[in-house]
Design a protein around this motif. Structure first.
Motif, PDB file in Angstrom:
ATOM      1  N   HIS A   1     -14.058 -25.334 -15.899  1.00 20.92           N
ATOM      2  CA  HIS A   1     -14.413 -25.835 -17.227  1.00 20.92           C
ATOM      3  C   HIS A   1     -15.199 -24.793 -18.024  1.00 20.92           C
ATOM      4  O   HIS A   1     -15.860 -23.928 -17.463  1.00 20.92           O
ATOM      5  CB  HIS A   1     -15.232 -27.115 -17.097  1.00 20.92           C
ATOM      6  N   GLY A   2     -15.113 -24.914 -19.332  1.00 25.37           N
ATOM      7  CA  GLY A   2     -15.879 -24.032 -20.209  1.00 25.37           C
ATOM      8  C   GLY A   2     -15.047 -22.869 -20.729  1.00 25.37           C
ATOM      9  O   GLY A   2     -13.966 -22.569 -20.227  1.00 25.37           O
ATOM     10  N   ASP A   3     -15.560 -22.193 -21.770  1.00 23.56           N
ATOM     11  CA  ASP A   3     -14.887 -21.033 -22.360  1.00 23.56           C
ATOM     12  C   ASP A   3     -15.200 -19.799 -21.534  1.00 23.56           C
ATOM     13  O   ASP A   3     -16.268 -19.201 -21.684  1.00 23.56           O
ATOM     14  CB  ASP A   3     -15.440 -20.793 -23.781  1.00 23.56           C
ATOM     15  N   TYR A   4     -14.301 -19.420 -20.664  1.00 20.15           N
ATOM     16  CA  TYR A   4     -14.607 -18.215 -19.888  1.00 20.15           C
ATOM     17  C   TYR A   4     -13.374 -17.495 -19.383  1.00 20.15           C
ATOM     18  O   TYR A   4     -12.270 -18.027 -19.418  1.00 20.15           O
ATOM     19  CB  TYR A   4     -15.552 -18.529 -18.732  1.00 20.15           C
ATOM     20  N   LYS A   5     -13.598 -16.281 -18.962  1.00 16.05           N
ATOM     21  CA  LYS A   5     -12.545 -15.456 -18.375  1.00 16.05           C
ATOM     22  C   LYS A   5     -13.067 -14.823 -17.093  1.00 16.05           C
ATOM     23  O   LYS A   5     -14.265 -14.537 -16.972  1.00 16.05           O
ATOM     24  CB  LYS A   5     -12.164 -14.321 -19.339  1.00 16.05           C
TER      25      LYS A   5
ATOM     26  N   LEU B   1     -26.989 -22.790 -25.946  1.00 12.44           N
ATOM     27  CA  LEU B   1     -25.716 -22.628 -25.227  1.00 12.44           C
ATOM     28  C   LEU B   1     -24.673 -21.916 -26.095  1.00 12.44           C
ATOM     29  O   LEU B   1     -23.868 -21.143 -25.606  1.00 12.44           O
ATOM     30  CB  LEU B   1     -25.192 -24.001 -24.767  1.00 12.44           C
ATOM     31  N   GLU B   2     -24.722 -22.183 -27.386  1.00 12.26           N
ATOM     32  CA  GLU B   2     -23.764 -21.489 -28.257  1.00 12.26           C
ATOM     33  C   GLU B   2     -24.058 -19.988 -28.279  1.00 12.26           C
ATOM     34  O   GLU B   2     -23.155 -19.167 -28.202  1.00 12.26           O
ATOM     35  CB  GLU B   2     -23.786 -22.061 -29.676  1.00 12.26           C
ATOM     36  N   ARG B   3     -25.348 -19.645 -28.362  1.00 10.63           N
ATOM     37  CA  ARG B   3     -25.715 -18.222 -28.335  1.00 10.63           C
ATOM     38  C   ARG B   3     -25.282 -17.583 -27.011  1.00 10.63           C
ATOM     39  O   ARG B   3     -24.781 -16.465 -26.981  1.00 10.63           O
ATOM     40  CB  ARG B   3     -27.228 -18.058 -28.542  1.00 10.63           C
TER      41      ARG B   3
ATOM     42  N   GLY C   1     -17.324 -23.757  -8.835  1.00 16.59           N
ATOM     43  CA  GLY C   1     -18.236 -22.671  -8.483  1.00 16.59           C
ATOM     44  C   GLY C   1     -18.003 -21.426  -9.322  1.00 16.59           C
ATOM     45  O   GLY C   1     -18.951 -20.740  -9.717  1.00 16.59           O
ATOM     46  N   ILE C   2     -16.735 -21.138  -9.591  1.00 22.97           N
ATOM     47  CA  ILE C   2     -16.424 -19.945 -10.388  1.00 22.97           C
ATOM     48  C   ILE C   2     -16.959 -20.123 -11.805  1.00 22.97           C
ATOM     49  O   ILE C   2     -17.539 -19.208 -12.393  1.00 22.97           O
ATOM     50  CB  ILE C   2     -14.895 -19.665 -10.381  1.00 22.97           C
ATOM     51  N   SER C   3     -16.791 -21.306 -12.356  1.00 18.45           N
ATOM     52  CA  SER C   3     -17.318 -21.584 -13.691  1.00 18.45           C
ATOM     53  C   SER C   3     -18.845 -21.382 -13.714  1.00 18.45           C
ATOM     54  O   SER C   3     -19.396 -20.795 -14.654  1.00 18.45           O
ATOM     55  CB  SER C   3     -16.942 -23.010 -14.103  1.00 18.45           C
ATOM     56  N   TYR C   4     -19.515 -21.843 -12.681  1.00 17.23           N
ATOM     57  CA  TYR C   4     -20.980 -21.670 -12.597  1.00 17.23           C
ATOM     58  C   TYR C   4     -21.342 -20.190 -12.496  1.00 17.23           C
ATOM     59  O   TYR C   4     -22.326 -19.742 -13.084  1.00 17.23           O
ATOM     60  CB  TYR C   4     -21.543 -22.434 -11.385  1.00 17.23           C
ATOM     61  N   LEU C   5     -20.560 -19.432 -11.713  1.00 13.72           N
ATOM     62  CA  LEU C   5     -20.824 -17.994 -11.574  1.00 13.72           C
ATOM     63  C   LEU C   5     -20.754 -17.303 -12.928  1.00 13.72           C
ATOM     64  O   LEU C   5     -21.603 -16.483 -13.283  1.00 13.72           O
ATOM     65  CB  LEU C   5     -19.811 -17.343 -10.615  1.00 13.72           C
ATOM     66  N   VAL C   6     -19.711 -17.644 -13.697  1.00 10.60           N
ATOM     67  CA  VAL C   6     -19.565 -17.036 -15.020  1.00 10.60           C
ATOM     68  C   VAL C   6     -20.721 -17.470 -15.914  1.00 10.60           C
ATOM     69  O   VAL C   6     -21.336 -16.644 -16.606  1.00 10.60           O
ATOM     70  CB  VAL C   6     -18.223 -17.416 -15.673  1.00 10.60           C
ATOM     71  N   GLY C   7     -21.038 -18.768 -15.879  1.00 14.69           N
ATOM     72  CA  GLY C   7     -22.114 -19.290 -16.718  1.00 14.69           C
ATOM     73  C   GLY C   7     -23.437 -18.602 -16.424  1.00 14.69           C
ATOM     74  O   GLY C   7     -24.232 -18.337 -17.330  1.00 14.69           O
ATOM     75  N   CYS C   8     -23.666 -18.291 -15.164  1.00 12.92           N
ATOM     76  CA  CYS C   8     -24.915 -17.635 -14.757  1.00 12.92           C
ATOM     77  C   CYS C   8     -24.795 -16.117 -14.794  1.00 12.92           C
ATOM     78  O   CYS C   8     -25.744 -15.427 -14.397  1.00 12.92           O
ATOM     79  CB  CYS C   8     -25.298 -18.086 -13.354  1.00 12.92           C
TER      80      CYS C   8
ATOM     81  N   ILE D   1     -32.280 -17.907 -13.342  1.00 10.06           N
ATOM     82  CA  ILE D   1     -30.830 -17.839 -13.550  1.00 10.06           C
ATOM     83  C   ILE D   1     -30.307 -19.258 -13.557  1.00 10.06           C
ATOM     84  O   ILE D   1     -30.510 -20.010 -12.597  1.00 10.06           O
ATOM     85  CB  ILE D   1     -30.141 -17.018 -12.443  1.00 10.06           C
ATOM     86  N   ARG D   2     -29.659 -19.658 -14.639  1.00 12.12           N
ATOM     87  CA  ARG D   2     -29.128 -21.023 -14.709  1.00 12.12           C
ATOM     88  C   ARG D   2     -28.013 -21.079 -15.750  1.00 12.12           C
ATOM     89  O   ARG D   2     -27.926 -20.230 -16.640  1.00 12.12           O
ATOM     90  CB  ARG D   2     -30.231 -22.013 -15.061  1.00 12.12           C
ATOM     91  N   SER D   3     -27.172 -22.105 -15.617  1.00 10.90           N
ATOM     92  CA  SER D   3     -26.132 -22.286 -16.623  1.00 10.90           C
ATOM     93  C   SER D   3     -26.383 -23.541 -17.452  1.00 10.90           C
ATOM     94  O   SER D   3     -25.613 -23.868 -18.343  1.00 10.90           O
ATOM     95  CB  SER D   3     -24.746 -22.342 -15.968  1.00 10.90           C
ATOM     96  N   LEU D   4     -27.449 -24.263 -17.139  1.00 10.14           N
ATOM     97  CA  LEU D   4     -27.812 -25.454 -17.923  1.00 10.14           C
ATOM     98  C   LEU D   4     -28.722 -25.018 -19.070  1.00 10.14           C
ATOM     99  O   LEU D   4     -29.863 -24.621 -18.836  1.00 10.14           O
ATOM    100  CB  LEU D   4     -28.538 -26.471 -17.025  1.00 10.14           C
ATOM    101  N   LEU D   5     -28.197 -25.035 -20.283  1.00 10.92           N
ATOM    102  CA  LEU D   5     -28.952 -24.536 -21.437  1.00 10.92           C
ATOM    103  C   LEU D   5     -28.993 -25.629 -22.500  1.00 10.92           C
ATOM    104  O   LEU D   5     -28.047 -25.801 -23.263  1.00 10.92           O
ATOM    105  CB  LEU D   5     -28.292 -23.256 -21.979  1.00 10.92           C
TER     106      LEU D   5
END
Lengths: 353, 173
Positions: free
Chosen positions: A132-136, A221-223, A90-97, A211-215
């Motif tokens: 998962h994913g590149d995030y902080k 997604l790179e942008r 869920g946290i990864s999704y929050l960051v992604g969105c 609002i979505r994290s599926l790009l």
């Protein structure tokens, strides 16, 4: 002059900090040693006419927070180590969105179900991303009941400002211990208002928002990641917080965060009384990490001792910051063990202090 | 001044509450205070302790390894915390449930049959208030009035009178 004060435990102070920050939505599932926080929110959110949900699991709690945040509400969840592991997706999704949220982790011994004693062994999980994913995520580490209150208030502003989850990283000691808090109930503290022109509030009369994290588009997604990284860079430039003690003439420096820094402070005060040139750096933000002050200090001193309730996690970030400019030693306890002042003196004496 | 207290006994003896009243009373007298419970899977009959620090200066560590005062309500707690008490420290022992058998001559040991006294006042659960009264009278660090006020703010009406009578009985010993 005497100040009006109330005696509160760290868990309750975090709860009150969230109330004062106008947290509109809380969802959580019980787990020791953070239960006082959920219990406090159950009472106070009801009193304030806001939303409290005891969810059926930690996973549903973080996803409820996701939904509340999507709709523009200030939202929070809390748990302890095993429950926080469940929230990582869920946290990864929050960051992604790019959604704001506050997640409280009152750490206990691990791995696995572990025990309910205090621990700092979730440091890596908190500061290196976790899911998962590149995030902080911004990680705030209070060391007292009053600071737990103040940093919780701050966490909601940081989350809204950067549209990113913020983690409050405490441990069982902080959650359970009681200290006086200045009388803040019913006080009217200024709440920052962040316009949420991205929130999904119903599109009648305006263009729909997405609002979505599926790009999936070519390069999309790179942008998005580049944009996120720029945000993280900006956070790491602007939001570093730490406390320093006696660095001016220190020859040796202790580095510790959270409640362990309190034990270290007692050691430093005691040794200063014996004219030992010792200092302390206490990171308040674990990410962004206060690497600049550590690097500058390392150039001038003979050694650093990192003290943690883990096998040596923040130790790695200290070493990265020090870049070999001085020796870095470690004193740690695991699985619910708490470093004692004696153990720290012992370690320091091995360092020839 | 920095007083580091460990209160210890069986779960159900009001050990946490005893520590909390000490911390509250200290706060009322505008001192720095901290209160830390042992929070394992405490159950009635198991052992529990709380650590209270009362100080004129900001409290660095709320963790007490070597108390200046130990208030112990049963044998396991006495065996555990008397040896850790600082030299010239104070140990208040509930002799109804613990027997002092220590070679240490550098401690002041007050032996109080607190559970028996509490029973004679009508309820063994108020042994904690008796030793609190003993502590206040002996150490003279905090006023009786601050403790009474803390009780009034904390306890439900129906328990107040009994607790106050126990506190005063201990104080006037």
């Amino acid at each position: 002059m005497m100040r009006e004060k109330i005696l509160m435990c760290g868990n309750e102070a975090i709860g009150e900090g969230a109330i004062q920050a106008n947290c509109q939505f809380y969802a959580g599932y019980p787990i020791t040693p953070q239960n006082e926080l959920t219990a406090y929110m159950a009472r106070r959110m009801y009193e304030e006419g806001r939303v409290f949900i005891q969810s059926e699991s930690e996973i549903s709690a973080i996803n409820m927070v996701f939904g509340a945040s999507l709709a523009g509400a200030r939202a929070m969840t809390s748990s302890s180590s095993p429950g926080i592991s469940l929230k990582q997706e869920g946290i990864s999704y929050l960051v992604g969105c790019e959604l704001p949220a506050v997640i409280v982790n009152i750490m206990r011994g691990g791995p696995g179900l572990g025990n309910i004693a205090p621990s700092q062994a979730d440091y890596f999980q908190a500061v290196k991303g976790g899911g998962h994913g590149d995030y902080k995520t911004i990680v705030l580490a209070p060391s007292s009941v009053e600071e737990a209150f103040n940093l919780t208030r701050l966490s909601f502003d940081l989350a809204d400002h950067y549209r990113n989850p913020v983690i409050i990283l405490g441990d069982g000691l902080l959650g359970q211990m009681m200290e006086p808090l200045p009388q803040i109930l019913n006080s009217k503290l200024k709440i920052q208002n962040y316009p949420k022109d991205w929130a999904l509030t119903g599109c009648l009369g305006r263009k729909p928002r997405i609002i979505r994290s599926l790009l999936l588009g070519e390069g999309e997604l790179e942008r998005h990641n580049q944009k996120l990284q720029e945000k993280f860079k900006s956070i790491s430039e602007k939001e570093v917080r730490f406390e320093r003690l006696y660095l001016e003439d220190a020859e040796f420096v202790l580095i510790a965060y959270g409640t362990v820094s309190r034990i270290c402070k007692a050691v430093v005060n005691n040794l200063r009384g014996k004219n030992k040139k010792i200092g302390l750096i206490r990171p308040i933000t674990l990410w962004p990490f206060p690497e600049k002050i550590i690097r500058e200090t390392a150039e001038k001193i003979e050694g650093i001792l990192v003290v943690e309730m883990s096998a040596g996690q923040m130790l790695e970030d200290v070493k990265l910051a020090v870049e070999g400019k001085c020796p870095v030693y470690f004193c740690g306890r695991m699985g619910g063990g708490i470093p004692t002042e004696e153990e720290i003196y012992e370690k320091l004496s091995q360092m020839l202090i | 001044m920095k007083e580091e207290i460990i209160c210890a006994g069986f779960g159900g003896q009001g050990i946490m509450f005893l520590g909390k009243i000490l911390a509250l009373a200290g706060m009322k007298e505008n001192k720095y205070v901290s209160w830390m419970p042992s929070y394992g899977a405490e159950v009635r009959g198991g052992t529990a302790h709380s650590m209270v620090v009362i100080s004129d200066k900001e409290i660095a560590s709320p963790i007490v390894s070597h108390p200046t005062t130990a208030i112990v309500m049963n044998q396991p707690s006495l065996d555990k915390f008397l040896p850790k008490t600082k030299a010239q420290g104070l140990v208040i022992v509930n002799t109804s449930l613990a027997k002092v058998n220590s070679p240490r001559k550098d401690l002041e040991v007050l032996e109080i049959p607190a559970t028996e006294m509490a029973a004679s006042l009508g309820n063994i659960k108020i042994a904690n208030m008796i030793v609190l009264g003993v502590y206040l009278a002996k150490k003279k660090l905090l006023n009786l009035e601050s403790a009474l006020q803390s009780l009034k703010e904390t306890l439900a009406e129906q328990f107040l009178e009994l607790n106050i009578s126990a506190l005063k009985a201990g104080f006037n010993l």
